[in-house]
Every structure is written in C-alpha cells, then in structure tokens.
Design a protein around this motif. Structure first.
Motif, PDB file in Angstrom:
ATOM      1  N   VAL A 188       0.944  -1.194   0.102  1.00  0.00           N
ATOM      2  CA  VAL A 188      -0.102   0.069  -0.137  1.00  0.00           C
ATOM      3  C   VAL A 188       0.700   1.211  -0.178  1.00  0.00           C
ATOM      4  CG1 VAL A 188      -0.137   0.077   2.596  1.00  0.00           C
ATOM      5  CG2 VAL A 188      -2.061   1.041   1.117  1.00  0.00           C
ATOM      6  N   LEU A 189       1.811   1.256   0.801  1.00  0.00           N
ATOM      7  CA  LEU A 189       3.116   2.197   0.695  1.00  0.00           C
ATOM      8  C   LEU A 189       3.518   2.422  -0.731  1.00  0.00           C
ATOM      9  CD1 LEU A 189       4.933   1.861   4.104  1.00  0.00           C
ATOM     10  CD2 LEU A 189       3.004   3.622   3.810  1.00  0.00           C
ATOM     11  N   ALA A 190       3.762   1.540  -1.404  1.00  0.00           N
ATOM     12  CA  ALA A 190       4.403   1.436  -2.602  1.00  0.00           C
ATOM     13  C   ALA A 190       3.627   2.162  -3.829  1.00  0.00           C
ATOM     14  CB  ALA A 190       5.017   0.358  -3.192  1.00  0.00           C
ATOM     15  N   TYR A 191       2.313   1.779  -3.648  1.00  0.00           N
ATOM     16  CA  TYR A 191       1.388   2.129  -4.551  1.00  0.00           C
ATOM     17  C   TYR A 191       0.967   3.775  -4.275  1.00  0.00           C
ATOM     18  CZ  TYR A 191      -2.328   2.634  -7.976  1.00  0.00           C
ATOM     19  OH  TYR A 191      -2.966   3.069  -9.123  1.00  0.00           O
ATOM     20  N   GLY A 192       1.007   3.998  -3.022  1.00  0.00           N
ATOM     21  CA  GLY A 192       0.760   5.460  -2.473  1.00  0.00           C
ATOM     22  C   GLY A 192       1.929   6.460  -3.072  1.00  0.00           C
ATOM     23  N   GLU A 193       3.226   6.039  -3.019  1.00  0.00           N
ATOM     24  CA  GLU A 193       4.269   6.720  -3.398  1.00  0.00           C
ATOM     25  C   GLU A 193       4.176   6.951  -4.720  1.00  0.00           C
ATOM     26  OE1 GLU A 193       6.704   8.435  -1.451  1.00  0.00           O
ATOM     27  OE2 GLU A 193       5.042   7.862   0.104  1.00  0.00           O
ATOM     28  N   LEU A 194       3.635   5.809  -5.537  1.00  0.00           N
ATOM     29  CA  LEU A 194       3.939   5.905  -6.995  1.00  0.00           C
ATOM     30  C   LEU A 194       2.663   6.946  -7.382  1.00  0.00           C
ATOM     31  CD1 LEU A 194       4.712   4.588  -9.699  1.00  0.00           C
ATOM     32  CD2 LEU A 194       2.856   2.942  -9.534  1.00  0.00           C
ATOM     33  N   THR A 195       1.405   6.784  -6.695  1.00  0.00           N
ATOM     34  CA  THR A 195       0.505   7.852  -7.324  1.00  0.00           C
ATOM     35  C   THR A 195       1.053   9.288  -6.854  1.00  0.00           C
ATOM     36  OG1 THR A 195      -0.761   7.301  -5.240  1.00  0.00           O
ATOM     37  CG2 THR A 195      -1.348   5.970  -7.337  1.00  0.00           C
ATOM     38  N   ALA A 196       1.529   9.420  -5.846  1.00  0.00           N
ATOM     39  CA  ALA A 196       2.128  10.737  -5.265  1.00  0.00           C
ATOM     40  C   ALA A 196       2.939  11.303  -6.226  1.00  0.00           C
ATOM     41  CB  ALA A 196       2.676  10.532  -3.917  1.00  0.00           C
ATOM     42  N   PHE A 197       3.778  10.503  -6.862  1.00  0.00           N
ATOM     43  CA  PHE A 197       4.656  10.779  -7.923  1.00  0.00           C
ATOM     44  C   PHE A 197       4.074  11.356  -8.995  1.00  0.00           C
ATOM     45  CE2 PHE A 197       6.579   9.020 -11.977  1.00  0.00           C
ATOM     46  CZ  PHE A 197       7.590  10.041 -12.492  1.00  0.00           C
ATOM     47  N   THR A 198       2.914  10.594  -9.742  1.00  0.00           N
ATOM     48  CA  THR A 198       2.160  10.936 -10.863  1.00  0.00           C
ATOM     49  C   THR A 198       1.599  12.337 -10.769  1.00  0.00           C
ATOM     50  OG1 THR A 198       0.719   9.412 -10.279  1.00  0.00           O
ATOM     51  CG2 THR A 198       2.216   8.516 -11.661  1.00  0.00           C
ATOM     52  N   ARG A 199       0.960  12.124  -9.390  1.00  0.00           N
ATOM     53  CA  ARG A 199       0.218  13.574  -9.232  1.00  0.00           C
ATOM     54  C   ARG A 199       0.950  14.635  -9.148  1.00  0.00           C
ATOM     55  NH1 ARG A 199      -1.706  13.625  -4.643  1.00  0.00           N
ATOM     56  NH2 ARG A 199      -0.984  11.805  -3.559  1.00  0.00           N
ATOM     57  N   LEU A 200       2.148  14.712  -8.354  1.00  0.00           N
ATOM     58  CA  LEU A 200       3.092  15.816  -8.478  1.00  0.00           C
ATOM     59  C   LEU A 200       3.836  16.068  -9.564  1.00  0.00           C
ATOM     60  CD1 LEU A 200       4.875  14.960  -4.937  1.00  0.00           C
ATOM     61  CD2 LEU A 200       3.623  17.090  -5.527  1.00  0.00           C
ATOM     62  N   ALA A 201       3.718  15.087 -10.480  1.00  0.00           N
ATOM     63  CA  ALA A 201       4.337  15.307 -11.849  1.00  0.00           C
ATOM     64  C   ALA A 201       3.404  16.223 -12.665  1.00  0.00           C
ATOM     65  CB  ALA A 201       4.829  14.058 -12.475  1.00  0.00           C
ATOM     66  N   GLY A 202       1.993  15.704 -12.631  1.00  0.00           N
ATOM     67  CA  GLY A 202       1.023  16.451 -13.037  1.00  0.00           C
ATOM     68  C   GLY A 202       0.836  17.928 -12.640  1.00  0.00           C
ATOM     69  N   ASP A 203       0.907  18.223 -11.266  1.00  0.00           N
ATOM     70  CA  ASP A 203       0.897  19.379 -10.904  1.00  0.00           C
ATOM     71  C   ASP A 203       2.293  20.179 -11.276  1.00  0.00           C
ATOM     72  OD1 ASP A 203      -1.159  18.834  -9.338  1.00  0.00           O
ATOM     73  OD2 ASP A 203      -0.096  18.345  -7.389  1.00  0.00           O
ATOM     74  N   SER A 204       3.193  19.693 -11.538  1.00  0.00           N
ATOM     75  CA  SER A 204       4.532  20.252 -11.965  1.00  0.00           C
ATOM     76  C   SER A 204       4.098  21.181 -13.143  1.00  0.00           C
ATOM     77  CB  SER A 204       5.653  19.480 -11.852  1.00  0.00           C
ATOM     78  OG  SER A 204       6.582  20.140 -12.741  1.00  0.00           O
ATOM     79  N   GLU A 205       3.429  20.282 -14.230  1.00  0.00           N
ATOM     80  CA  GLU A 205       2.948  20.774 -15.374  1.00  0.00           C
ATOM     81  C   GLU A 205       1.981  22.047 -15.314  1.00  0.00           C
ATOM     82  OE1 GLU A 205       4.417  20.285 -18.383  1.00  0.00           O
ATOM     83  OE2 GLU A 205       5.636  18.785 -17.306  1.00  0.00           O
TER      84      GLU A 205
ATOM     85  N   LEU B 298       8.668  27.334  -9.698  1.00  0.00           N
ATOM     86  CA  LEU B 298       7.684  26.515  -9.078  1.00  0.00           C
ATOM     87  C   LEU B 298       7.580  25.017  -9.835  1.00  0.00           C
ATOM     88  CD1 LEU B 298       4.798  29.242  -8.117  1.00  0.00           C
ATOM     89  CD2 LEU B 298       6.244  27.879  -6.506  1.00  0.00           C
ATOM     90  N   LYS B 299       7.613  25.210 -11.032  1.00  0.00           N
ATOM     91  CA  LYS B 299       7.475  23.882 -11.751  1.00  0.00           C
ATOM     92  C   LYS B 299       8.736  23.081 -11.428  1.00  0.00           C
ATOM     93  CE  LYS B 299       7.321  22.361 -16.677  1.00  0.00           C
ATOM     94  NZ  LYS B 299       7.138  22.629 -18.118  1.00  0.00           N
ATOM     95  N   ALA B 300       9.906  23.631 -11.382  1.00  0.00           N
ATOM     96  CA  ALA B 300      11.065  22.791 -11.109  1.00  0.00           C
ATOM     97  C   ALA B 300      10.998  22.162  -9.429  1.00  0.00           C
ATOM     98  CB  ALA B 300      12.275  23.868 -11.214  1.00  0.00           C
ATOM     99  N   ALA B 301      10.464  23.129  -8.610  1.00  0.00           N
ATOM    100  CA  ALA B 301      10.369  22.791  -7.217  1.00  0.00           C
ATOM    101  C   ALA B 301       9.482  21.289  -7.144  1.00  0.00           C
ATOM    102  CB  ALA B 301       9.974  24.044  -6.364  1.00  0.00           C
ATOM    103  N   VAL B 302       8.296  21.426  -7.689  1.00  0.00           N
ATOM    104  CA  VAL B 302       7.355  20.472  -7.675  1.00  0.00           C
ATOM    105  C   VAL B 302       7.839  19.293  -8.301  1.00  0.00           C
ATOM    106  CG1 VAL B 302       4.953  19.750  -8.387  1.00  0.00           C
ATOM    107  CG2 VAL B 302       5.192  22.013  -7.569  1.00  0.00           C
ATOM    108  N   ALA B 303       8.377  19.428  -9.502  1.00  0.00           N
ATOM    109  CA  ALA B 303       8.910  18.264  -9.994  1.00  0.00           C
ATOM    110  C   ALA B 303       9.970  17.461  -9.240  1.00  0.00           C
ATOM    111  CB  ALA B 303       9.904  18.617 -11.259  1.00  0.00           C
ATOM    112  N   GLY B 304      10.776  18.275  -8.585  1.00  0.00           N
ATOM    113  CA  GLY B 304      11.653  17.901  -7.502  1.00  0.00           C
ATOM    114  C   GLY B 304      11.177  16.860  -6.563  1.00  0.00           C
ATOM    115  N   LEU B 305       9.923  17.523  -6.064  1.00  0.00           N
ATOM    116  CA  LEU B 305       9.335  16.809  -4.875  1.00  0.00           C
ATOM    117  C   LEU B 305       8.694  15.227  -5.778  1.00  0.00           C
ATOM    118  CD1 LEU B 305       6.982  19.383  -3.239  1.00  0.00           C
ATOM    119  CD2 LEU B 305       9.124  18.568  -2.414  1.00  0.00           C
ATOM    120  N   ALA B 306       8.352  15.376  -6.775  1.00  0.00           N
ATOM    121  CA  ALA B 306       7.981  14.167  -7.664  1.00  0.00           C
ATOM    122  C   ALA B 306       9.048  13.041  -7.719  1.00  0.00           C
ATOM    123  CB  ALA B 306       7.345  14.614  -8.976  1.00  0.00           C
TER     124      ALA B 306
END
Length: 230
Positions: free
Chosen positions: A22-39, A46-54
């Motif tokens: 559950v943690l792994a899938y949660g982290e994977l979805t966090a990555f994809t959502r933050l990547a989308g937020d970066s765009e 701000l784009k670079a900062a959010v991409a770094g979080l992803a």
C-alpha cells in the motif's frame, strides 16, 4: 529477534507485504500526481520545485519495491489490492486548482503518512526503519506552507476555499485509512496482535481510537501551519 524471525510467521509476512504494497502504490501515485501538478505550475521555479518533489516520491517507491523483491514478493501482486481504493480516493478528491493540488499533497497525503507511521509501531525494527525512511518529508511541507501562505496574503479569499477543501480531505482520508485497516485481515491482525512472535507490540480498541484522534489532531496542526482553519 531478527527480521527473518518475525517474517517466519506467514501471517506476519502477509501483513508486511500489505503494508509495503500500500505504501509503494501510494508513493507511485504521489509521484504521478506531483508530476502533473508540476506541469500546471504558474512559473518555471515552481514547476522545477514540484518536479523535484515528484522525483523524491519516486525514489521512495523504488526503496519499497526493492524491499518487496528482497522478501521474494512480487511488488505488482503486493500493490494490486490497493489500486482500486487508492484510485477511488484520488478520484473523489480531484483538485480543481493548482493550489488545491498542493494542499492535497500536504494535508491528504500527510494523513496517510501519519496512519502508516502508526502501523509501523507494530512491525519489526528493520521494516519500521524502512517505513519511516519511505515516509520521510522530502521538503514538501515547507514548500507547500510557503506557497499557500503567500497565496493567502495576495488574495485572502483563497483561505476560505482552501479551508473547506482541507475539511473535505480529512474526512475522505480518515475514511480510507479505516477502510484499509478493517478490510485487510493481515493488517488488522498486525495491529491487534497475535502474529510476529512473542513480545510483539499490539493495540486494543481503545488505542485504535486514540490513534485516529492523533491523526485528526495532526491534521489540525497542518492546517494551522498553512494559515487555514481546520
């Protein structure tokens, strides 16, 4: 007792597989959502900062998958039971603005992080250290607090909308946490005891109630850091 001693109990092994899955899938979805937020970020910094979080979230995902592989457990199989409920949660809490996406990453994911840290109190020390490492703040808290507070300063009306959003997130996130705890037998057994060998910590119903109270209290503190009413 060593990690292998604990994992010798098949039910405990299943529980750890569930937790890491559950943690792994949660982290994977966090990555994809933050990547989308970066765009969607309104400026290049701000784009670079959010991409770094992803990217940091994806590294956490890789750590968890590596442990599952080490245990001889297929990560895809471990994550499978949690895809539908986690996807449903994100569908119900789809942000309508970039700021709502950031608040969700901080508040909504924060509740999940607190919940799994609580569960980690009932696993072997090696797994506990892994969970804490995977749940480590990668700078998102400071970043989101700064951006949201600046947005409120520029337009105070933003605060009311984001406060309502935060209240909705806490209800959905706590409901999802309870669903995970109740519907996965191995995870439920992990918390209430009976697996993992003698001397393993466990929680009674009163402690489980206190745990959810702690989750709510920490949510209130997060909202306060954002400058929002809980």
């Amino acid at each position: 007792m060593t990690k292998d001693d604990w994992l010798a109990d098949p039910q405990y092994r299943d529980a750890v597989a569930d937790l890491l899955g559950v943690l792994a899938y949660g982290e994977l979805t966090a990555f994809t959502r933050l990547a989308g937020d970066s765009e969607l970020s309104p400026s290049q910094p701000l784009k670079a900062a959010v991409a770094g979080l992803a990217v940091a979230e994806f590294r956490h995902y890789e750590i968890l998958v590596a442990r599952l592989d080490e245990m001889g457990i297929d990560p895809e199989v471990a994550m499978a039971p949690f895809i539908a409920p986690i996807d449903a949660f994100h569908e119900r809490t789809r942000p309508s603005t970039w700021l709502e996406g950031l608040v969700k990453a901080y508040v909504g994911d924060g509740i999940a992080t607190d919940f799994y840290r609580e569960i980690a109190a009932y696993v072997d020390p090696s797994t506990q250290a892994l969970v804490h490492s995977a749940m480590e703040d990668v700078g998102q808290a400071e970043f989101v607090v700064k951006v949201v507070r600046e947005a409120i300063k520029a337009d105070p009306k933003v605060a009311g909308r984001l406060a309502l959003w935060g209240r909705r997130l806490v209800g959905e996130a706590l409901s999802q946490a309870q669903q995970v705890a109740v519907e996965r037998d191995a995870l439920a057994s992990l918390m209430v005891g009976g697996i993992g060998g003698p001397g393993r910590p466990s929680a009674d119903l009163a402690e489980l109630g206190r745990m959810f109270a702690r989750l709510t209290d920490e949510h209130t503190r997060r909202m306060g850091r954002l400058g929002l009413a809980a």
